[in-house]
Scaffold this motif. Structure first.
Motif, PDB file in Angstrom:
ATOM      1  N   LYS A  94      10.154  10.594  12.653  1.00 29.95           N
ATOM      2  CA  LYS A  94       9.242  11.513  11.939  1.00 29.95           C
ATOM      3  C   LYS A  94       8.027  10.799  11.371  1.00 29.95           C
ATOM      4  O   LYS A  94       6.971  11.423  11.164  1.00 29.95           O
ATOM      5  CB  LYS A  94      10.010  12.227  10.826  1.00 29.95           C
ATOM      6  N   TYR A  95       8.141   9.506  11.126  1.00 30.12           N
ATOM      7  CA  TYR A  95       6.999   8.771  10.599  1.00 30.12           C
ATOM      8  C   TYR A  95       6.112   8.208  11.703  1.00 30.12           C
ATOM      9  O   TYR A  95       4.884   8.338  11.650  1.00 30.12           O
ATOM     10  CB  TYR A  95       7.475   7.623   9.693  1.00 30.12           C
ATOM     11  N   VAL A  96       6.735   7.599  12.685  1.00 30.04           N
ATOM     12  CA  VAL A  96       5.946   6.918  13.714  1.00 30.04           C
ATOM     13  C   VAL A  96       5.318   7.898  14.694  1.00 30.04           C
ATOM     14  O   VAL A  96       4.234   7.639  15.238  1.00 30.04           O
ATOM     15  CB  VAL A  96       6.832   5.888  14.457  1.00 30.04           C
ATOM     16  N   ILE A  97       5.928   9.050  14.920  1.00 32.87           N
ATOM     17  CA  ILE A  97       5.372  10.013  15.881  1.00 32.87           C
ATOM     18  C   ILE A  97       4.073  10.599  15.357  1.00 32.87           C
ATOM     19  O   ILE A  97       3.114  10.824  16.110  1.00 32.87           O
ATOM     20  CB  ILE A  97       6.406  11.124  16.178  1.00 32.87           C
ATOM     21  N   THR A  98       4.010  10.845  14.067  1.00 27.40           N
ATOM     22  CA  THR A  98       2.787  11.413  13.495  1.00 27.40           C
ATOM     23  C   THR A  98       1.630  10.418  13.478  1.00 27.40           C
ATOM     24  O   THR A  98       0.466  10.821  13.375  1.00 27.40           O
ATOM     25  CB  THR A  98       3.067  11.878  12.061  1.00 27.40           C
ATOM     26  N   GLN A  99       1.926   9.129  13.602  1.00 19.90           N
ATOM     27  CA  GLN A  99       0.883   8.112  13.557  1.00 19.90           C
ATOM     28  C   GLN A  99       0.294   7.798  14.931  1.00 19.90           C
ATOM     29  O   GLN A  99      -0.863   7.370  15.020  1.00 19.90           O
ATOM     30  CB  GLN A  99       1.427   6.824  12.927  1.00 19.90           C
ATOM     31  N   PHE A 100       1.079   8.013  15.977  1.00 13.98           N
ATOM     32  CA  PHE A 100       0.617   7.655  17.325  1.00 13.98           C
ATOM     33  C   PHE A 100       0.644   8.900  18.204  1.00 13.98           C
ATOM     34  O   PHE A 100       1.701   9.495  18.437  1.00 13.98           O
ATOM     35  CB  PHE A 100       1.511   6.566  17.925  1.00 13.98           C
ATOM     36  N   SER A 101      -0.524   9.250  18.702  1.00 13.16           N
ATOM     37  CA  SER A 101      -0.636  10.478  19.496  1.00 13.16           C
ATOM     38  C   SER A 101       0.032  10.350  20.863  1.00 13.16           C
ATOM     39  O   SER A 101       0.514  11.345  21.407  1.00 13.16           O
ATOM     40  CB  SER A 101      -2.113  10.834  19.683  1.00 13.16           C
ATOM     41  N   PHE A 102       0.055   9.142  21.426  1.00 16.45           N
ATOM     42  CA  PHE A 102       0.665   8.999  22.750  1.00 16.45           C
ATOM     43  C   PHE A 102       2.165   9.261  22.699  1.00 16.45           C
ATOM     44  O   PHE A 102       2.762   9.706  23.687  1.00 16.45           O
ATOM     45  CB  PHE A 102       0.371   7.613  23.331  1.00 16.45           C
ATOM     46  N   LEU A 103       2.802   8.997  21.559  1.00 20.35           N
ATOM     47  CA  LEU A 103       4.217   9.322  21.411  1.00 20.35           C
ATOM     48  C   LEU A 103       4.432  10.831  21.377  1.00 20.35           C
ATOM     49  O   LEU A 103       5.419  11.345  21.911  1.00 20.35           O
ATOM     50  CB  LEU A 103       4.783   8.672  20.149  1.00 20.35           C
ATOM     51  N   GLN A 104       3.499  11.541  20.750  1.00 23.83           N
ATOM     52  CA  GLN A 104       3.591  13.004  20.747  1.00 23.83           C
ATOM     53  C   GLN A 104       3.473  13.558  22.173  1.00 23.83           C
ATOM     54  O   GLN A 104       4.199  14.482  22.551  1.00 23.83           O
ATOM     55  CB  GLN A 104       2.494  13.583  19.862  1.00 23.83           C
ATOM     56  N   THR A 105       2.549  12.981  22.935  1.00 24.79           N
ATOM     57  CA  THR A 105       2.388  13.421  24.325  1.00 24.79           C
ATOM     58  C   THR A 105       3.620  13.094  25.155  1.00 24.79           C
ATOM     59  O   THR A 105       4.026  13.877  26.032  1.00 24.79           O
ATOM     60  CB  THR A 105       1.148  12.746  24.948  1.00 24.79           C
ATOM     61  N   LEU A 106       4.244  11.939  24.884  1.00 25.78           N
ATOM     62  CA  LEU A 106       5.423  11.518  25.641  1.00 25.78           C
ATOM     63  C   LEU A 106       6.628  12.394  25.346  1.00 25.78           C
ATOM     64  O   LEU A 106       7.417  12.724  26.235  1.00 25.78           O
ATOM     65  CB  LEU A 106       5.732  10.052  25.324  1.00 25.78           C
ATOM     66  N   ILE A 107       6.778  12.822  24.094  1.00 24.83           N
ATOM     67  CA  ILE A 107       7.963  13.563  23.686  1.00 24.83           C
ATOM     68  C   ILE A 107       7.782  15.071  23.837  1.00 24.83           C
ATOM     69  O   ILE A 107       8.767  15.811  23.867  1.00 24.83           O
ATOM     70  CB  ILE A 107       8.315  13.199  22.224  1.00 24.83           C
ATOM     71  N   GLN A 108       6.563  15.538  23.968  1.00 22.74           N
ATOM     72  CA  GLN A 108       6.297  16.972  24.033  1.00 22.74           C
ATOM     73  C   GLN A 108       7.114  17.693  25.107  1.00 22.74           C
ATOM     74  O   GLN A 108       7.657  18.779  24.840  1.00 22.74           O
ATOM     75  CB  GLN A 108       4.802  17.207  24.260  1.00 22.74           C
ATOM     76  N   PRO A 109       7.271  17.165  26.335  1.00 23.14           N
ATOM     77  CA  PRO A 109       8.096  17.884  27.329  1.00 23.14           C
ATOM     78  C   PRO A 109       9.564  17.997  26.946  1.00 23.14           C
ATOM     79  O   PRO A 109      10.277  18.859  27.475  1.00 23.14           O
ATOM     80  CB  PRO A 109       7.919  17.040  28.597  1.00 23.14           C
ATOM     81  N   LEU A 110      10.025  17.152  26.034  1.00 24.27           N
ATOM     82  CA  LEU A 110      11.435  17.162  25.642  1.00 24.27           C
ATOM     83  C   LEU A 110      11.710  18.065  24.443  1.00 24.27           C
ATOM     84  O   LEU A 110      12.877  18.221  24.055  1.00 24.27           O
ATOM     85  CB  LEU A 110      11.902  15.728  25.313  1.00 24.27           C
TER      86      LEU A 110
END
Length: 222
Positions: A94-110
């Motif tokens: 919950k902390y690191v995902i909000t800081q890095f947008s590429f992680l949001q893009t990576l996890i979005q399909p899941l």
């Protein structure tokens, strides 16, 4: 002289017996000079014994086909199992995902699958029972599938420790919050790396061995 030798060999009082024994050429340490063998392999003269090497040679190339021997369904089942600890520990990001947008893009399909997994509080426990008793303890599955499934289960069990730590120490600010954020981010990144490494290795037919987790999984899978 010849007649005397013939009489001696034919005499019934002499206990001589002759047996015919064939000694392989390659196993005998001594070669008599009057030994007759095939001229293509052995040439004898009065001064030397020369063994001609056989010109027919066989080249043996050893090739490992371990990755080819694993079936496609086994690879798929093993790869999917690594999503279980990742879904169960997604809250640590919950902390690191909000800081890095590429992680949001990576996890979005899941996200849809994560919502289904988190929709019922006992889903994680039910998945644990299913994987352990139906897959790991089932000899009908290959050891490759059972090992990877057990490795994913052990990885999920290890999530108990950061969960207990969060429940015991729940700082709201200051250094304690910074330490908690670092701990949660480390746990999440380890789960993400384990998911990518474990699933990709299974798709390629290789055996992923996660640190700490692999030895524990080996002991549980016979």
């Amino acid at each position: 002289m010849a007649m005397a030798m013939a009489n001696t060999l034919s005499s019934p009082t002499t206990p001589y017996s002759f047996t015919r024994k064939t000694i392989p050429l390659y196993s005998s340490p001594f070669l008599p000079l009057n030994l007759k063998t095939s001229p293509s392999f052995l040439s004898l003269t009065s001064h030397q014994i020369r063994i001609k090497p056989n010109r027919r040679t066989t080249l043996i190339i050893a090739k490992s086909n371990d990755s080819d021997s694993i079936d496609g369904p086994d690879r798929l089942i093993s790869a999917v199992c690594y999503f279980y600890p990742f879904f169960d520990g997604i809250q640590y990001g919950k902390y690191v995902i909000t800081q890095f947008s590429f992680l949001q893009t990576l996890i979005q399909p899941l996200v849809p699958a994560i919502r289904v997994f988190k929709s019922f509080p006992f889903n994680g426990f039910l998945v644990f029972l299913t994987l352990y008793f139906i897959v790991v303890r089932n000899p009908n599955f290959s050891r490759y599938v059972r090992f990877n499934t057990m490795q994913a289960i052990v990885l999920d069990v290890l999530l108990i420790f950061p969960d207990l730590l969060e429940r015991t120490f729940n700082p709201k600010d200051g250094v304690g919050l910074d330490l908690l954020m670092s701990l949660d981010s480390t746990v999440f990144l380890f789960l993400l790396v384990s998911l990518i490494y474990g699933s990709s290795s299974c798709f390629l037919g290789q055996v992923p061995r996660l640190p700490i987790v692999a030895d524990a999984a080996d002991r549980q899978v016979m």
